[in-house]
Structures are given as C-alpha cells and as structure tokens.
Motif scaffolding. Sequence first.
Motif, PDB file in Angstrom:
ATOM      1  N   ARG A 107       0.735  -1.012  -0.009  1.00  0.00           N
ATOM      2  CA  ARG A 107      -0.140  -0.003   0.350  1.00  0.00           C
ATOM      3  C   ARG A 107       1.091   1.343   0.068  1.00  0.00           C
ATOM      4  N   PHE A 108       2.154   1.425   0.409  1.00  0.00           N
ATOM      5  CA  PHE A 108       2.760   2.581   0.527  1.00  0.00           C
ATOM      6  C   PHE A 108       4.096   2.333  -1.172  1.00  0.00           C
ATOM      7  N   GLN A 109       4.257   3.422  -1.288  1.00  0.00           N
ATOM      8  CA  GLN A 109       5.107   3.714  -2.821  1.00  0.00           C
ATOM      9  C   GLN A 109       6.605   3.558  -2.136  1.00  0.00           C
ATOM     10  N   GLN A 110       7.972   3.933  -3.099  1.00  0.00           N
ATOM     11  CA  GLN A 110       9.470   4.094  -2.674  1.00  0.00           C
ATOM     12  C   GLN A 110       8.910   5.335  -2.263  1.00  0.00           C
ATOM     13  N   ILE A 111       9.975   5.818  -1.365  1.00  0.00           N
ATOM     14  CA  ILE A 111      10.019   7.128  -1.562  1.00  0.00           C
ATOM     15  C   ILE A 111      10.868   8.345  -1.224  1.00  0.00           C
ATOM     16  N   VAL A 112      11.816   9.275  -1.683  1.00  0.00           N
ATOM     17  CA  VAL A 112      13.282   9.856  -1.338  1.00  0.00           C
ATOM     18  C   VAL A 112      12.587  11.269   0.207  1.00  0.00           C
ATOM     19  N   LEU A 113      13.665  10.709   1.043  1.00  0.00           N
ATOM     20  CA  LEU A 113      13.687  11.888   2.096  1.00  0.00           C
ATOM     21  C   LEU A 113      14.742  12.241   2.440  1.00  0.00           C
ATOM     22  N   HIS A 114      15.458  13.304   3.262  1.00  0.00           N
ATOM     23  CA  HIS A 114      16.741  13.321   3.855  1.00  0.00           C
ATOM     24  C   HIS A 114      16.964  12.070   4.894  1.00  0.00           C
ATOM     25  N   GLN A 115      18.209  11.340   4.778  1.00  0.00           N
ATOM     26  CA  GLN A 115      18.100  10.657   5.560  1.00  0.00           C
ATOM     27  C   GLN A 115      18.379  11.018   7.062  1.00  0.00           C
ATOM     28  N   GLY A 116      19.150  12.377   6.949  1.00  0.00           N
ATOM     29  CA  GLY A 116      19.101  13.294   8.448  1.00  0.00           C
ATOM     30  C   GLY A 116      17.485  13.033   9.140  1.00  0.00           C
ATOM     31  N   ARG A 117      16.387  13.195   8.097  1.00  0.00           N
ATOM     32  CA  ARG A 117      15.298  13.246   8.866  1.00  0.00           C
ATOM     33  C   ARG A 117      14.629  11.573   9.527  1.00  0.00           C
ATOM     34  N   ILE A 118      15.037  10.962   8.721  1.00  0.00           N
ATOM     35  CA  ILE A 118      14.824   9.245   8.571  1.00  0.00           C
ATOM     36  C   ILE A 118      15.399   9.174  10.469  1.00  0.00           C
ATOM     37  N   GLU A 119      16.838   9.892  10.516  1.00  0.00           N
ATOM     38  CA  GLU A 119      17.652   9.496  11.798  1.00  0.00           C
ATOM     39  C   GLU A 119      16.690   9.553  12.914  1.00  0.00           C
ATOM     40  N   ARG A 120      16.111  11.376  12.537  1.00  0.00           N
ATOM     41  CA  ARG A 120      15.504  11.887  13.388  1.00  0.00           C
ATOM     42  C   ARG A 120      14.243  11.485  13.951  1.00  0.00           C
ATOM     43  N   PHE A 121      14.051  10.210  12.979  1.00  0.00           N
ATOM     44  CA  PHE A 121      12.277   9.928  13.438  1.00  0.00           C
ATOM     45  C   PHE A 121      12.422   8.632  14.932  1.00  0.00           C
ATOM     46  N   PHE A 122      13.751   7.745  14.405  1.00  0.00           N
ATOM     47  CA  PHE A 122      14.308   6.687  14.934  1.00  0.00           C
ATOM     48  C   PHE A 122      14.525   7.627  16.795  1.00  0.00           C
ATOM     49  N   LEU A 123      15.644   8.645  16.560  1.00  0.00           N
ATOM     50  CA  LEU A 123      16.047   9.335  17.757  1.00  0.00           C
ATOM     51  C   LEU A 123      14.981   9.413  18.481  1.00  0.00           C
ATOM     52  N   ASP A 124      13.629   9.666  17.922  1.00  0.00           N
ATOM     53  CA  ASP A 124      12.700  10.563  18.603  1.00  0.00           C
ATOM     54  C   ASP A 124      11.952   9.557  19.333  1.00  0.00           C
ATOM     55  N   HIS A 125      11.760   8.154  18.511  1.00  0.00           N
ATOM     56  CA  HIS A 125      10.762   6.751  19.273  1.00  0.00           C
ATOM     57  C   HIS A 125      11.519   6.042  20.045  1.00  0.00           C
ATOM     58  N   ILE A 126      13.027   6.356  19.737  1.00  0.00           N
ATOM     59  CA  ILE A 126      14.095   5.610  20.768  1.00  0.00           C
ATOM     60  C   ILE A 126      14.000   6.377  22.244  1.00  0.00           C
ATOM     61  N   LYS A 127      13.984   7.631  22.053  1.00  0.00           N
ATOM     62  CA  LYS A 127      13.360   8.712  23.658  1.00  0.00           C
ATOM     63  C   LYS A 127      12.427   7.799  23.876  1.00  0.00           C
TER      64      LYS A 127
END
Length: 318
Positions: A107-127
């Motif tokens: 149901r998703f498409q492949q996307i492109v997004l700045h790697q720093g933003r993806i890292e931020r999602f992980f960091l927020d989730h870990i926190k």
Amino acid sequence: MAVTEPHQSKCDVLIVGAGPAGMMLATWMARCGINARIVDKRGTKIYAGQADGLQVRSLEIFDSFGFADRAWKEANHMIEMCMWNPGEDGVIRRSARVPDVPVGLSRFQQIVLHQGRIERFFLDHIKKHSKDTLRVERAVLPESLHISDDCDNHSPDNYPITVQLRYLTEDEAKPAQSNGSTVSDGLFRSNLADDDTDDLIAKSREKEGSTEIVHAKYMVGCDGAHSWTRKQLGFQLEGEPTDYIWGVLGAYSDLKSDEESTDWIYRHHPHHGLPRHSHALCRTQRIIRISHGHSPRKQTRSTLHPTHRDQARCKWSS
C-alpha cells in the motif's frame, strides 16, 4: 602520577555503530525495555543525506513502529522511473519508462527523504520508548574485546563480554576527508574508503583519551563494511562488498528552461521541492555517475553531454 582506573559499567546489550542497522536495533531495544547502549565513532548526526531512498518494506516496518506517517508526509513519492542511455552516436536518450513499484506490491510507494530526517524519526522513537535513557553516544569507539569462557551461562548476573571503549576528541571523531575541504566526501561511510579505526585508537592513546570498561551480556556489531566487531571475532567477509562502483553527489543545479526541467524530473525521481542535500532532488540536485579522479562539476558535464547541466554549488560527493 597516579594512573586513573577506567570507569566500569554494565548493560545487557552493547550496540556498536549508529547507522541504519544500529538505529533499528536500538529502536527494538527501547521498545522491549532492554538495558542497552549504542556507541558510534563519528561525532555528529547526519547533515548531508547519503542514502535517502526508502523501500516499501522499510515503510511497513515504520508503520508498525507508528511513525510511517511522518516519513510519508514529508517525502516525495517515487511514481515512475525512466532509464536514459547513450545511443551509438553518444547522445543520451530515454530508453524506457517503468512504474517504480509494481502495482499491488504494497500500500506504500517507494519514497525519497533526507537521511537526517529518517534518523530523527528513530531518535524520537527511541527517546519516547526508553524514557530518554537510551541515547547515541557519539565519538566513542571500542578498542578491545574479551569474551569469557562462561559465555554459555545465561544467568541474570553473568556478563561474559568485556569491551573497552575509548572516548575521542572532536577532531578525532571528524572524518579525515572533511578536513580542509568544503565538500563533504561521502566515501568515509563507504566500503571503498580505508578503515581508520586503528588510526583513531592510536591517536587517542597518544593524547590519553579517557576510556571505559563495559561488561555486557550481548554485543552487536552494526559498524558497517569495515566492521571492527567482525575483525575481533576473526570472521572474514565472504564474497565481494560490491560488484560495481558508482558515484553520487549533491549539488545545486542551474537549469536552462522549464521544458528541460520537466524532462529532467522524468529522468530522475522527483523529490521534495525544497533545496535539501539529497540525491534525486527535482530542480536542485541530481544523482549521476562520476569517475574517480574527476571533479564532480567537470564529470557531470561530460557524463550528461550533450544535455547541458551545471552546478552552482556541490555540497557533497562520493
């Protein structure tokens, strides 16, 4: 002068490397409430994205974590892909246009997004899930590993793995390729670049960098192509790390006409309309092949000739 004994600590899981694999593992440790630590020898988070594409399976995992919507809303969706190849006359022409993701695959498409933003999602989730107790400890690298003979003893009080960590200075944690250059060379994250772990340890010892002894139940190496962990265990990399070499750069491009811009957007995947440091960014940045030993600007012109492209500024290259 009295010798100061290294600080000693314990944890259930020690993660070496804070790249995508390390972040994913740290996320699971936080969600499961496991006492873990994650260390990385580089001193900063990601500022210039060097792996900005997300496959649909990654988005499905993000969805299970609850932050796929953040990536989905910020990213540009890759609808189709066009192949451009030189003909016998050397002129680059479009040879094919295909859907980027087969219909019905997800149901998703492949996307492109700045790697720093993806890292931020992980960091927020870990926190959130670790209650801010699990953080990436940067400018820290392991320098010795010892595994005791009773590693098969799984009692709660047994910590069979002993790792000595060394804390680097700011200069030591900075990639050598970034010193004295205005262009951040992505090769320091690549398996094509020389491993500098031993050199960093030696320099830190000369400067008497502080150390820490960590006793762990498990240690996981997420430290990439030059894995220090793999070397300590005596494992050899089977096969080749890559079967081809290609280059990528992030550059601001001078476009000559709207018609040309539209064609170029088809040629590469359109990205977000803002000037981010990312590959395949429509109207601003491009992914191209570059040859070793050439400047990114010069090689871009020769690769895409006779199609005209120039860069006003090159942010990083690899």
